[in-house]
Scaffold this motif. Structure first.
Motif, mmCIF file in Angstrom:
data_model
loop_
_atom_site.group_PDB
_atom_site.id
_atom_site.type_symbol
_atom_site.label_atom_id
_atom_site.label_comp_id
_atom_site.label_asym_id
_atom_site.label_seq_id
_atom_site.Cartn_x
_atom_site.Cartn_y
_atom_site.Cartn_z
ATOM 1 N N ARG A 476 47.225 49.148 42.631
ATOM 2 C CA ARG A 476 47.436 48.493 41.329
ATOM 3 C C ARG A 476 47.104 47.000 41.407
ATOM 4 N NH1 ARG A 476 52.421 52.002 40.090
ATOM 5 N NH2 ARG A 476 53.514 50.469 41.360
ATOM 6 N N ARG A 477 47.476 46.378 42.518
ATOM 7 C CA ARG A 477 47.178 44.953 42.686
ATOM 8 C C ARG A 477 45.662 44.719 42.701
ATOM 9 N NH1 ARG A 477 45.715 42.728 47.161
ATOM 10 N NH2 ARG A 477 46.594 44.424 48.433
ATOM 11 N N ARG A 478 44.936 45.572 43.420
ATOM 12 C CA ARG A 478 43.488 45.380 43.533
ATOM 13 C C ARG A 478 42.750 45.678 42.227
ATOM 14 N NH1 ARG A 478 41.585 44.767 48.642
ATOM 15 N NH2 ARG A 478 39.592 45.812 48.284
ATOM 16 N N TYR A 479 43.365 46.491 41.365
ATOM 17 C CA TYR A 479 42.758 46.790 40.075
ATOM 18 C C TYR A 479 43.380 45.978 38.937
ATOM 19 C CZ TYR A 479 39.712 50.530 41.710
ATOM 20 O OH TYR A 479 38.704 51.241 42.325
ATOM 21 N N GLY A 480 44.352 45.145 39.248
ATOM 22 C CA GLY A 480 44.910 44.211 38.276
ATOM 23 C C GLY A 480 45.723 44.839 37.168
ATOM 24 N N ILE A 481 46.466 45.914 37.481
ATOM 25 C CA ILE A 481 47.290 46.548 36.451
ATOM 26 C C ILE A 481 48.742 46.651 36.908
ATOM 27 C CG2 ILE A 481 45.348 47.866 35.529
ATOM 28 C CD1 ILE A 481 46.583 50.346 36.907
ATOM 29 N N GLU A 482 49.605 46.933 35.966
ATOM 30 C CA GLU A 482 51.028 47.138 36.220
ATOM 31 C C GLU A 482 51.329 48.631 36.107
ATOM 32 O OE1 GLU A 482 53.227 44.636 33.586
ATOM 33 O OE2 GLU A 482 52.010 42.860 34.043
ATOM 34 N N PRO A 483 52.557 49.054 36.444
ATOM 35 C CA PRO A 483 52.893 50.480 36.301
ATOM 36 C C PRO A 483 52.558 51.008 34.910
ATOM 37 C CG PRO A 483 54.610 49.365 37.522
ATOM 38 C CD PRO A 483 53.667 48.300 37.065
#
Length: 520
Positions: A476-483
């Motif tokens: 998620r961090r590498r794709y820039g999204i949250e849950p």
């Protein structure tokens, strides 16, 4: 769909179309694919794209023998050259950025693989056939083809014409499309030969040996073929007469450091170092690609890679347009996206090909840096086929070691595990669109199925954290999204759109994004 030119560009376009159910016709005046090594190596971006086509990755791996790492050597001669230490640190960084292993196959081998796979998928490849004339109208292109020299001529009708006809491109010339750049910025003479050099090279490993101060360097392809590159200056009066068979043998012996070496010349030819960029890549129903659109010196080895990438980028767009799933305006985004990124690559290649006072440095001088995966994978696209977020800086590059997941960037490589097997996010990509979400993104997965049905496209949803395990816990961090966020990835593994968080109406949001991307 008509493609003119049967080298890297044309073959990759045909392969990409055939893998998506479109039967292209490719014509090439030569009787077969390349028989000489020509370019060497596929970079990580190119290898990733080709690996989305069934059978290609396995064929490339089977063709490559020995070590995946090239051996770089330098010295007064091949016999005395010393190998640099193995770049294990570079290889480790490479593995962090991409699942694609290094590939150092010569162009002749890669072209054979591309041709075989394209034909197996149904492409109509007509070698020994030349396009002798063509016209276009608002609805398509009419061309006249000729089989062999003086053979029968016949007309064909196509929706689009892909000009993959090389640096001089008669098609580009007839369209009146100008070019910018330095033009012909130098020359080398390329001598391909056979010899017994087992005492000096690892016969199962691709290697490059630079001979500083000599104007020569030698490449061994790991499969028995040697090529000597010699600086060549026709502007100073040099000509083919300076490269007779005897003189070529003498140069080989001096380069190897063995005056009595037995060697057989297979081919000796001049090779121009070109730098040019077409002012536009599209003209009505005609699309320029590969060297017809851009050409650069071979120092960093990116010319052939750009050609294959052009073909792949064209193929997925053309397949959607020809199949009615996208509007014709999607083809405009090929030029809008590729031209700025190609320009950056060309500028770097020219910088590597240092030209000073008419003297060209040896093409494989070890003092010159070469492009790294970081530079090759850190591109960004901007066009209507990318849903750029508010406040975006419109940059053309980013650091792939610290990805942001912004639309327009290449989708980051993240290690996953499914049913005990390790894979990459890139193994999830293929001929269609892909939606990535997490275990909490059930709504997105359900929306993807509905939107795919509404729009008549291939759209596959994957929930990371369900059957797919995030090995390092950072996807998620590498794709820039949250849950409960979601990322839409195009068929070229470029992030097209994302929702950082859950959406109240996921189906509406996803369909709206895709309609804009597909010019519908």
């Amino acid at each position: 769909m008509l493609i003119v030119g049967g080298a890297y560009t044309g073959l990759s376009t045909a392969l990409g179309l055939a893998s998506r159910g479109v039967t292209p016709m490719l014509v090439e005046r030569r009787e077969t694919t390349a028989t000489l090594p020509k370019a060497w190596g596929l970079n990580a971006r190119t290898h990733e794209l080709l690996s989305t086509v069934p059978g290609v990755a396995a064929a490339l791996q089977e063709a490559q023998v020995g070590s995946y790492l090239p051996q770089i050597k330098s010295g007064p001669s091949v016999r005395e050259a010393q190998a640099a230490e193995a770049p294990e640190e570079l290889l480790a960084r490479h593995r962090m950025l991409t699942p694609a292993p290094p590939c150092w196959l010569p162009q002749a081998t890669v072209e054979k693989i591309l041709r075989a796979q394209a034909e197996e998928l149904g492409a109509d490849l007509r070698f020994g056939t030349e396009m002798v004339s063509w016209t276009q109208d608002a609805d398509g292109v009419t061309a006249v083809l000729r089989e062999g020299s003086g053979g029968r001529e016949y007309p064909v009708r196509a929706d689009y014409l892909v000009a993959a006809d090389g640096y001089t491109s008669p098609i580009r010339t007839s369209l009146g499309i100008g070019v910018t750049g330095g033009g012909r910025i130098g020359h080398v003479y390329v001598i391909t030969f056979d010899a017994d050099l087992d005492a000096y090279v690892d016969k199962d490993r691709f290697s490059v040996t630079g001979i500083p101060g000599s104007g020569m360097s030698m490449i061994y392809d790991g499969m028995g073929t040697y090529t000597l590159w010699v600086d060549y200056f026709p502007e100073q009066g040099q000509s083919d007469d300076d490269f007779t068979e005897d003189r070529c043998r003498d140069r080989i012996r001096r380069a190897v450091g063995d005056p009595g070496l037995e060697c057989r010349i297979r081919n000796a030819r001049p090779f121009a170092l070109n730098h040019q960029l077409a002012e536009r890549f599209l003209a009505g129903r005609v699309i320029l690609a590969g060297d017809a659109a851009h050409a650069c010196p071979p120092v960093g080895g990116q010319g052939g890679n750009l050609a294959i990438q052009d073909g792949y980028d064209l193929a997925w767009r053309l397949a959607l347009v020809l199949g009615g799933q996208a509007g014709a305006a999607l083809l405009d985004t090929y030029q809008t996206e590729r031209r700025p990124v190609v320009t950056i690559t060309l500028d770097r290649e020219v910088a590597l090909q240092e030209v000073a006072e008419g003297r060209i440095l040896s093409s494989f001088d070890q003092t010159q840096p070469v492009p790294t995966p970081r530079e090759i994978l850190g591109f960004r696209y901007h066009s209507p086929a990318v849903r750029t977020e508010a406040g975006d800086d419109r940059s053309l590059q980013e650091d792939p070691e610290n990805p942001t997941g912004r639309p327009g960037c290449r989708a980051p490589h993240v290690r996953l595990e499914r049913d005990g097997r390790t894979l990459s996010t890139h193994d999830l990509f293929g001929p269609g669109f892909v939606l990535l979400t997490d275990a909490e993104g059930t709504g997105w997965a359900e929306a993807a199925a509905e939107v795919a049905r509404h729009l008549g496209i291939t759209l596959t949803a994957h929930r990371i954290g369900d059957r797919l395990h995030d090995v390092e816990g950072g996807w998620r961090r590498r794709y820039g999204i949250e849950p409960a966020g979601a990322v839409l990835v195009r068929p070229d593994a470029v992030i097209a759109w994302r929702s950082r968080t859950a959406a109240a109406g996921p189906e509406h949001e996803l369909e709206r994004a895709l309609k804009a991307i597909l010019a519908r």
